[in-house]
Design a protein around this motif. Structure first.
Motif, mmCIF file in Angstrom:
data_model
loop_
_atom_site.group_PDB
_atom_site.id
_atom_site.type_symbol
_atom_site.label_atom_id
_atom_site.label_comp_id
_atom_site.label_asym_id
_atom_site.label_seq_id
_atom_site.Cartn_x
_atom_site.Cartn_y
_atom_site.Cartn_z
ATOM 1 N N GLN A 374 0.832 -1.205 0.000
ATOM 2 C CA GLN A 374 0.000 0.000 0.000
ATOM 3 C C GLN A 374 0.866 1.255 0.000
ATOM 4 O O GLN A 374 0.654 2.175 -0.811
ATOM 5 C CB GLN A 374 -0.943 0.004 1.220
ATOM 6 C CG GLN A 374 -2.080 -0.999 1.130
ATOM 7 C CD GLN A 374 -1.730 -2.393 1.644
ATOM 8 O OE1 GLN A 374 -0.569 -2.783 1.717
ATOM 9 N NE2 GLN A 374 -2.758 -3.165 1.986
ATOM 10 N N ASP A 375 1.859 1.299 0.926
ATOM 11 C CA ASP A 375 2.709 2.493 0.998
ATOM 12 C C ASP A 375 3.595 2.634 -0.232
ATOM 13 O O ASP A 375 3.915 3.754 -0.646
ATOM 14 C CB ASP A 375 3.561 2.470 2.273
ATOM 15 C CG ASP A 375 2.753 2.871 3.502
ATOM 16 O OD1 ASP A 375 1.916 3.791 3.381
ATOM 17 O OD2 ASP A 375 2.925 2.258 4.577
ATOM 18 N N VAL A 376 3.993 1.510 -0.825
ATOM 19 C CA VAL A 376 4.781 1.574 -2.065
ATOM 20 C C VAL A 376 3.949 2.246 -3.161
ATOM 21 O O VAL A 376 4.409 3.169 -3.851
ATOM 22 C CB VAL A 376 5.240 0.166 -2.512
ATOM 23 C CG1 VAL A 376 5.981 0.236 -3.849
ATOM 24 C CG2 VAL A 376 6.127 -0.479 -1.455
ATOM 25 N N GLY A 377 2.704 1.789 -3.316
ATOM 26 C CA GLY A 377 1.803 2.389 -4.312
ATOM 27 C C GLY A 377 1.566 3.862 -4.053
ATOM 28 O O GLY A 377 1.572 4.687 -4.982
ATOM 29 N N LYS A 378 1.371 4.231 -2.778
ATOM 30 C CA LYS A 378 1.134 5.642 -2.417
ATOM 31 C C LYS A 378 2.344 6.506 -2.745
ATOM 32 O O LYS A 378 2.206 7.607 -3.274
ATOM 33 C CB LYS A 378 0.862 5.751 -0.907
ATOM 34 C CG LYS A 378 -0.586 5.558 -0.526
ATOM 35 C CD LYS A 378 -0.766 5.789 0.979
ATOM 36 C CE LYS A 378 -2.117 5.231 1.412
ATOM 37 N NZ LYS A 378 -2.222 5.036 2.849
ATOM 38 N N ARG A 379 3.539 6.010 -2.395
ATOM 39 C CA ARG A 379 4.750 6.814 -2.631
ATOM 40 C C ARG A 379 5.031 6.971 -4.119
ATOM 41 O O ARG A 379 5.483 8.030 -4.565
ATOM 42 C CB ARG A 379 5.943 6.202 -1.885
ATOM 43 C CG ARG A 379 5.818 6.361 -0.372
ATOM 44 C CD ARG A 379 6.905 5.621 0.400
ATOM 45 N NE ARG A 379 6.675 5.710 1.849
ATOM 46 C CZ ARG A 379 7.450 5.164 2.779
ATOM 47 N NH1 ARG A 379 8.526 4.471 2.404
ATOM 48 N NH2 ARG A 379 7.168 5.301 4.061
ATOM 49 N N LEU A 380 4.758 5.936 -4.908
ATOM 50 C CA LEU A 380 4.877 6.072 -6.369
ATOM 51 C C LEU A 380 3.852 7.080 -6.889
ATOM 52 O O LEU A 380 4.157 7.893 -7.772
ATOM 53 C CB LEU A 380 4.672 4.720 -7.052
ATOM 54 C CG LEU A 380 5.841 3.740 -6.993
ATOM 55 C CD1 LEU A 380 5.396 2.355 -7.443
ATOM 56 C CD2 LEU A 380 7.021 4.210 -7.840
ATOM 57 N N ALA A 381 2.639 7.027 -6.333
ATOM 58 C CA ALA A 381 1.582 7.945 -6.780
ATOM 59 C C ALA A 381 1.946 9.395 -6.463
ATOM 60 O O ALA A 381 1.653 10.295 -7.262
ATOM 61 C CB ALA A 381 0.244 7.565 -6.142
ATOM 62 N N LEU A 382 2.593 9.641 -5.324
ATOM 63 C CA LEU A 382 3.044 11.008 -5.006
ATOM 64 C C LEU A 382 4.029 11.485 -6.076
ATOM 65 O O LEU A 382 3.966 12.631 -6.530
ATOM 66 C CB LEU A 382 3.712 11.052 -3.630
ATOM 67 C CG LEU A 382 2.798 10.921 -2.417
ATOM 68 C CD1 LEU A 382 3.621 10.797 -1.133
ATOM 69 C CD2 LEU A 382 1.834 12.106 -2.309
ATOM 70 N N ASN A 383 4.951 10.603 -6.482
ATOM 71 C CA ASN A 383 5.880 10.936 -7.566
ATOM 72 C C ASN A 383 5.125 11.257 -8.851
ATOM 73 O O ASN A 383 5.450 12.222 -9.547
ATOM 74 C CB ASN A 383 6.844 9.769 -7.816
ATOM 75 C CG ASN A 383 8.041 9.776 -6.893
ATOM 76 O OD1 ASN A 383 9.032 10.448 -7.143
ATOM 77 N ND2 ASN A 383 7.953 9.039 -5.796
ATOM 78 N N ALA A 384 4.119 10.450 -9.154
ATOM 79 C CA ALA A 384 3.333 10.675 -10.380
ATOM 80 C C ALA A 384 2.608 12.014 -10.323
ATOM 81 O O ALA A 384 2.607 12.775 -11.302
ATOM 82 C CB ALA A 384 2.336 9.537 -10.581
ATOM 83 N N LEU A 385 1.989 12.304 -9.176
ATOM 84 C CA LEU A 385 1.222 13.556 -9.059
ATOM 85 C C LEU A 385 2.127 14.757 -9.289
ATOM 86 O O LEU A 385 1.734 15.724 -9.936
ATOM 87 C CB LEU A 385 0.541 13.639 -7.687
ATOM 88 C CG LEU A 385 -0.597 12.620 -7.479
ATOM 89 C CD1 LEU A 385 -1.059 12.618 -6.034
ATOM 90 C CD2 LEU A 385 -1.769 12.896 -8.410
ATOM 91 N N ALA A 386 3.352 14.695 -8.764
ATOM 92 C CA ALA A 386 4.282 15.815 -8.937
ATOM 93 C C ALA A 386 4.898 15.837 -10.331
ATOM 94 O O ALA A 386 4.900 16.875 -11.006
ATOM 95 C CB ALA A 386 5.379 15.735 -7.879
ATOM 96 N N ILE A 387 5.415 14.691 -10.776
ATOM 97 C CA ILE A 387 6.246 14.660 -11.991
ATOM 98 C C ILE A 387 5.397 14.588 -13.265
ATOM 99 O O ILE A 387 5.685 15.261 -14.252
ATOM 100 C CB ILE A 387 7.252 13.490 -11.912
ATOM 101 C CG1 ILE A 387 8.252 13.756 -10.765
ATOM 102 C CG2 ILE A 387 7.980 13.278 -13.229
ATOM 103 C CD1 ILE A 387 9.027 12.536 -10.310
ATOM 104 N N ALA A 388 4.324 13.776 -13.239
ATOM 105 C CA ALA A 388 3.488 13.629 -14.446
ATOM 106 C C ALA A 388 2.375 14.665 -14.510
ATOM 107 O O ALA A 388 1.976 15.073 -15.603
ATOM 108 C CB ALA A 388 2.887 12.218 -14.486
ATOM 109 N N TYR A 389 1.870 15.066 -13.343
ATOM 110 C CA TYR A 389 0.657 15.897 -13.338
ATOM 111 C C TYR A 389 0.870 17.301 -12.790
ATOM 112 O O TYR A 389 -0.071 18.082 -12.716
ATOM 113 C CB TYR A 389 -0.459 15.179 -12.570
ATOM 114 C CG TYR A 389 -0.743 13.809 -13.140
ATOM 115 C CD1 TYR A 389 -1.305 13.672 -14.408
ATOM 116 C CD2 TYR A 389 -0.409 12.646 -12.450
ATOM 117 C CE1 TYR A 389 -1.541 12.417 -14.958
ATOM 118 C CE2 TYR A 389 -0.640 11.387 -12.982
ATOM 119 C CZ TYR A 389 -1.208 11.280 -14.243
ATOM 120 O OH TYR A 389 -1.434 10.042 -14.785
ATOM 121 N N GLY A 390 2.114 17.633 -12.382
ATOM 122 C CA GLY A 390 2.413 19.000 -11.959
ATOM 123 C C GLY A 390 1.711 19.448 -10.697
ATOM 124 O O GLY A 390 1.548 20.651 -10.469
#
Length: 502
Positions: A374-390
């Motif tokens: 769960q935390d792995v998915g969340k931490r990757l999603a934080l990266n996505a929100l910043a890097i892919a979605y600004g």
């Protein structure tokens, strides 16, 4: 999927297109397949109508213009016959790839039954690429279909992929499609194309070694047959004398179908998905390359650039998980191949549009497959929100930037200190080691001063280097105030245990 049978060679879509698919929003969307050479093919979707003529090689491809998120819609493909895809959504599409920690299913993760029971997400869609190895890039997959996310379909899907998709879907409120292409125990060279490996002088040997193994396989098989015949005689004699049978010899593995084959998984499990429009990729791998961590400094960035060139979508976001803590805790500072692999992963952040989820605090000493996905998915999603979605979110824990010697102490500076450096419940800092010119590391005292950490030891009067969390399974506790752990690091570049290893 409806198929109206035609008299001549039927128009077919690549397997990655099926009912329940998600197409990438706001990017050009290639649609492709096969048909009779010279056959006109027309694709209709959301008011767009695009036609082409099938080439002499029996292949066709059209590109839909960028579209906003939405659905469900129908896609119609007409040639000598008609194909209708139902329940197609437009949203965010991500590849999830790597070895066993990416393949690891929801069913074997923390709180599995509850997670599965709650997995009714009509707008999350899942595609599992079938496992296969190939000598050359394949044009299409040998199976697979998009499925709506339900308790039944999520059970055996990548836990990291699902928990990542759930975070994105909840935050972005658009459909999310995940394409799982993973195989446990595989090294990064299996996921890298042959031209990329050939072009790099330090990686070419991987292909050459494998070619030798393939050439030697018939002889290895012949030797095995002889050993087996000898074993059968010895086993019969042992049984007759009432003794235990000797160990049966293991057959040699066929290098042609072995998932460790360099480029073999790229050819069979990545190439057939290209050029399906994607937002980016998430990756959890490295355990199988830890013995050659220095090589990974070259191999991993080469693989990322390889995928980006294959998709021809520019530098799409590529987000990866740093290896988690694993194995026994060591009482004293020591060398570690896993620490060197984590360092190689951190170095890869030099590539544009890359992000790393640190997992140094959520591993398991006794299990290479930690259950907290769960935390792995969340931490990757934080990266996505910043890097892919600004999005303006804190997406990384502290990353070492530079050091300054101050008398008998070393002061460390960090990026991503968002909100300040801290430890859980204000406990003293752990995990720091310090060394002088003799390169012998001892545990150090460390304290937080503003956005820096000051490290010292009474045993080292003239320190030159500091290491943090430099072990297979370090005891460490530096975070930023967003609750994200600092990445392991070292300030020195002294030769490691995997340097020069092949």
């Amino acid at each position: 999927m409806l198929l109206a049978i035609g008299a001549v060679a039927d128009v077919r879509l690549a397997r990655i297109f099926s009912d329940h698919a998600v197409l990438q929003q706001r990017k050009p969307v290639p649609v492709w397949g096969t048909a009779e050479p010279g056959e006109k093919v027309t694709v209709e979707f959301r008011g767009q109508k695009v036609s082409t003529v099938t080439g002499d090689d029996g292949e066709w491809r059209v590109t839909l213009k960028p579209m906003p998120a939405g659905g469900p819609f129908q896609m119609t493909v007409r040639g000598n016959n008609t194909i209708v895809l139902d329940d197609v959504l437009v949203g965010e599409v991500w590849i999830c790839s790597g070895q066993s920690n990416m393949e690891w299913p929801v069913a074997l993760s923390n709180n599995a039954e509850q997670e599965i029971a709650q997995a009714n997400y009509p707008q999350i869609r899942l595609f599992m690429v079938p496992k296969a190895v190939s000598d050359r890039p394949l044009k299409d997959l040998n199976g697979g279909a998009w499925q709506t996310c339900t308790p039944e379909t999520v059970r055996n899907f990548s836990a990291v992929g699902y928990f990542f998709a759930r975070e994105l879907h909840r935050t972005l409120k658009v459909p999310v499609g995940m394409i799982q292409s993973a195989w446990g125990g595989t090294p990064a060279e299996s996921w890298t194309s042959k031209p990329t490996l050939m072009a790099n002088p330090s990686l070419r040997y991987l292909l050459e070694n494998w070619r030798r193994a393939e050439a030697n396989y018939p002889q290895a098989l012949e030797n095995y047959q002889k050993q087996l015949a000898e074993w059968e005689k010895a086993a019969a004699q042992a049984r007759a004398e009432g003794k235990p049978e000797p160990k049966k010899p293991d057959p040699p593995q066929n290098p042609r179908t072995n998932p460790w084959k360099p480029s073999g998984l790229f050819n069979a499990m990545i190439a057939p998905v290209v050029p399906y429009a994607i937002q980016g990729a998430i990756w959890y791998q490295g355990e199988s390359n830890a013995g050659r961590a220095y090589e990974y400094r070259t191999l991993f960035p080469a693989m990322i650039q390889d995928w980006r060139e294959a998709w021809a979508q520019g530098d799409f976001p590529f987000l990866f998980v740093q290896l988690a803590n694993f194995m026994a805790v060591k009482p004293e500072p020591s060398e570690s191949a896993w620490a060197e692999l984590r360092e190689a992963q951190t170095m890869t952040l030099a590539l544009p549009k890359t992000g790393m989820a640190v997992a140094i605090d959520i591993g398991d000493a006794n299990d290479i497959h930690p259950r907290n996905k769960q935390d792995v998915g969340k931490r990757l999603a934080l990266n996505a929100l910043a890097i892919a979605y600004g999005k303006k979110v804190v997406y990384s824990g502290p990353i070492y930037e530079r050091m300054k010697r101050e008398g008998n102490t070393i002061r460390l500076y960090f990026k991503h200190v968002d909100g300040g450096l801290t430890t859980p419940n204000g406990e003293p800092l752990k995990g720091f080691a310090i060394a002088g010119e003799d390169r012998r590391f001892v545990w150090a005292e460390a304290r937080i001063e503003g956005n820096t950490v000051v490290v010292s030891s009474p045993q080292v009067s003239e320190p030159v280097a500091v290491r943090y969390a430099w072990a297979d399974n370090p005891v460490c506790n530096l975070y930023n105030r967003a609750g994200l752990p600092a990445s392991p690091f070292r300030t020195d570049d002294w030769p490691g245990v995997t340097q020069g290893r092949r």
